[in-house]
Design a protein around this motif. Structure first.
Motif, PDB file in Angstrom:
ATOM      1  N   HIS A 103     -59.348  21.489  44.198  1.00 44.22           N
ATOM      2  CA  HIS A 103     -57.952  22.176  43.377  1.00 44.22           C
ATOM      3  C   HIS A 103     -58.095  22.388  41.847  1.00 44.22           C
ATOM      4  N   GLY A 104     -57.150  23.406  41.355  1.00 44.25           N
ATOM      5  CA  GLY A 104     -57.521  23.772  40.095  1.00 44.25           C
ATOM      6  C   GLY A 104     -56.953  22.302  38.920  1.00 44.25           C
ATOM      7  N   GLU A 105     -57.076  22.472  37.991  1.00 44.25           N
ATOM      8  CA  GLU A 105     -57.046  21.526  36.771  1.00 44.25           C
ATOM      9  C   GLU A 105     -55.675  20.859  36.804  1.00 44.25           C
ATOM     10  N   THR A 106     -55.379  19.898  36.723  1.00 44.81           N
ATOM     11  CA  THR A 106     -54.136  18.987  36.159  1.00 44.81           C
ATOM     12  C   THR A 106     -54.196  18.322  34.912  1.00 44.81           C
ATOM     13  N   GLU A 107     -52.936  17.890  34.280  1.00 47.69           N
ATOM     14  CA  GLU A 107     -52.990  17.362  33.048  1.00 47.69           C
ATOM     15  C   GLU A 107     -53.733  16.152  33.188  1.00 47.69           C
ATOM     16  N   TRP A 108     -53.542  15.542  34.179  1.00 44.67           N
ATOM     17  CA  TRP A 108     -54.089  14.097  34.337  1.00 44.67           C
ATOM     18  C   TRP A 108     -55.854  14.279  34.538  1.00 44.67           C
ATOM     19  N   ASN A 109     -56.118  15.513  34.947  1.00 43.05           N
ATOM     20  CA  ASN A 109     -57.509  15.714  35.123  1.00 43.05           C
ATOM     21  C   ASN A 109     -58.125  15.891  33.804  1.00 43.05           C
ATOM     22  N   ALA A 110     -57.325  16.619  32.849  1.00 43.82           N
ATOM     23  CA  ALA A 110     -57.744  16.718  31.418  1.00 43.82           C
ATOM     24  C   ALA A 110     -57.585  15.729  30.573  1.00 43.82           C
ATOM     25  N   ASN A 111     -56.970  14.581  31.157  1.00 43.48           N
ATOM     26  CA  ASN A 111     -56.642  13.410  30.170  1.00 43.48           C
ATOM     27  C   ASN A 111     -57.493  12.371  30.731  1.00 43.48           C
ATOM     28  N   ARG A 112     -58.125  12.417  31.790  1.00 34.62           N
ATOM     29  CA  ARG A 112     -58.751  11.558  32.721  1.00 34.62           C
ATOM     30  C   ARG A 112     -58.154  10.227  33.441  1.00 34.62           C
ATOM     31  N   ARG A 113     -56.959  10.687  33.876  1.00 32.56           N
ATOM     32  CA  ARG A 113     -56.115   9.663  34.503  1.00 32.56           C
ATOM     33  C   ARG A 113     -56.344   9.702  36.006  1.00 32.56           C
ATOM     34  N   LEU A 114     -56.335   8.569  36.517  1.00 36.00           N
ATOM     35  CA  LEU A 114     -56.675   8.425  37.918  1.00 36.00           C
ATOM     36  C   LEU A 114     -55.542   8.991  38.849  1.00 36.00           C
ATOM     37  N   GLN A 115     -55.566  10.010  39.510  1.00 37.96           N
ATOM     38  CA  GLN A 115     -54.408  10.449  40.176  1.00 37.96           C
ATOM     39  C   GLN A 115     -54.352   9.903  41.663  1.00 37.96           C
ATOM     40  N   GLY A 116     -55.314   9.833  42.143  1.00 35.54           N
ATOM     41  CA  GLY A 116     -55.274   9.428  44.027  1.00 35.54           C
ATOM     42  C   GLY A 116     -54.101  10.217  44.711  1.00 35.54           C
ATOM     43  N   TRP A 117     -53.221   9.465  45.347  1.00 34.28           N
ATOM     44  CA  TRP A 117     -52.069  10.064  46.214  1.00 34.28           C
ATOM     45  C   TRP A 117     -50.877  10.583  45.231  1.00 34.28           C
ATOM     46  N   LEU A 118     -50.949  10.008  43.862  1.00 37.64           N
ATOM     47  CA  LEU A 118     -49.765  10.510  43.158  1.00 37.64           C
ATOM     48  C   LEU A 118     -49.601  12.111  43.035  1.00 37.64           C
ATOM     49  N   ASP A 119     -48.711  12.743  43.131  1.00 35.60           N
ATOM     50  CA  ASP A 119     -48.485  13.997  43.494  1.00 35.60           C
ATOM     51  C   ASP A 119     -48.679  14.933  42.080  1.00 35.60           C
ATOM     52  N   ILE A 120     -49.558  15.153  41.360  1.00 36.09           N
ATOM     53  CA  ILE A 120     -49.563  15.862  40.044  1.00 36.09           C
ATOM     54  C   ILE A 120     -49.627  17.268  40.216  1.00 36.09           C
ATOM     55  N   PRO A 121     -48.738  17.943  39.638  1.00 36.82           N
ATOM     56  CA  PRO A 121     -48.715  19.441  39.675  1.00 36.82           C
ATOM     57  C   PRO A 121     -50.127  20.037  38.800  1.00 36.82           C
ATOM     58  N   LEU A 122     -50.387  21.369  39.171  1.00 37.46           N
ATOM     59  CA  LEU A 122     -51.214  21.957  38.476  1.00 37.46           C
ATOM     60  C   LEU A 122     -50.745  22.105  37.219  1.00 37.46           C
ATOM     61  N   SER A 123     -51.874  22.085  36.106  1.00 34.96           N
ATOM     62  CA  SER A 123     -51.359  22.702  34.623  1.00 34.96           C
ATOM     63  C   SER A 123     -51.558  24.167  34.429  1.00 34.96           C
ATOM     64  N   PRO A 124     -51.081  24.549  33.420  1.00 35.94           N
ATOM     65  CA  PRO A 124     -51.308  26.018  33.382  1.00 35.94           C
ATOM     66  C   PRO A 124     -52.813  26.476  33.605  1.00 35.94           C
TER      67      PRO A 124
END
Length: 215
Positions: free
Chosen positions: A11-32
């Motif tokens: 998938h495309g980047e999320t804010e949590w990817n950029a901030n190195r937070r663990l997402q797992g099953w949390l439904d974080i949307p794509l960032s710009p």
């Protein structure tokens, strides 16, 4: 022999990817940035450089993967099948935590070793269980779509497991290269459930500015 081809996309980047937070099953949307990466992927899929006749599109049901699929592959006019079996690994009580903090905790003898295949994760999945889920999911798709070409949208952990299965590499071995957002990874599974790697980590569709954001 019937061989099913998979083009597996992170998938495309999320804010949590950029901030190195663990997402797992949390439904974080794509960032710009992630939306732009998905748009660049769409441009690539519509270019002469991608001449694969895709038979079906399957995505993790988490928003960041499903939206990447919708943006980048909507032009194909195929139904977009959502599958919870293709979700990222469930990290249980650790989801939302900062990777750096978890690494520091483990270095000091505490926390959880997520690379230990048998390490239990409270309210989550061990690496062994996650690997089994992903392997079964792809092998089921290979049986369902024998001899077809599938475009699949999923997550970094899922791609890591596919890489290990296609290369015959153990779960606890180090992986030399990162798995970048919207990278394209090509492998196959035959009717006897043999996995084979064909091409990995393709990112030529990303603009230089987008690469600067993820490298």
């Amino acid at each position: 022999m019937n061989i099913t081809q998979f083009w597996l996309v992170r998938h495309g980047e999320t804010e949590w990817n950029a901030n190195r937070r663990l997402q797992g099953w949390l439904d974080i949307p794509l960032s710009p940035v992630g939306i732009r990466q998905a748009e660049q992927l769409a441009d690539y899929f519509q270019s002469p450089d991608f001449d694969v006749p895709i038979d079906a599109i399957v995505s993790s049901d988490l928003n960041r993967a499903f939206e990447t699929a919708r943006i980048s592959a909507g032009h194909l006019g195929l139904p977009l099948h959502a599958s919870p079996d293709l979700r990222e690994r469930c990290y249980g009580i650790y989801e939302g935590r900062d990777w750096a903090m978890l690494d520091e905790l483990r270095a000091n003898g505490g926390g959880v070793d997520f690379r230990n295949p048998q390490q239990a994760v409270e309210k989550g999945e061990s690496l062994h269980d996650f690997s089994a889920r992903i392997g079964e999911a792809f092998e089921a798709l290979a049986q369902q779509y024998q001899g077809k070409s599938l475009l699949v949208f999923s997550h970094g952990g899922v791609i890591d497991i596919a890489w290990r299965k296609a290369r015959g590499i153990s779960l606890d071995a180090a992986r030399p290269d990162p798995i970048l957002n919207t990278s394209i990874n090509h492998f196959s599974i035959d009717e006897d459930k043999n996995w084979a790697m064909i091409d990995w980590g393709r990112i030529g569709h990303l603009e230089t500015s987008a690469l600067d954001d993820v490298l």
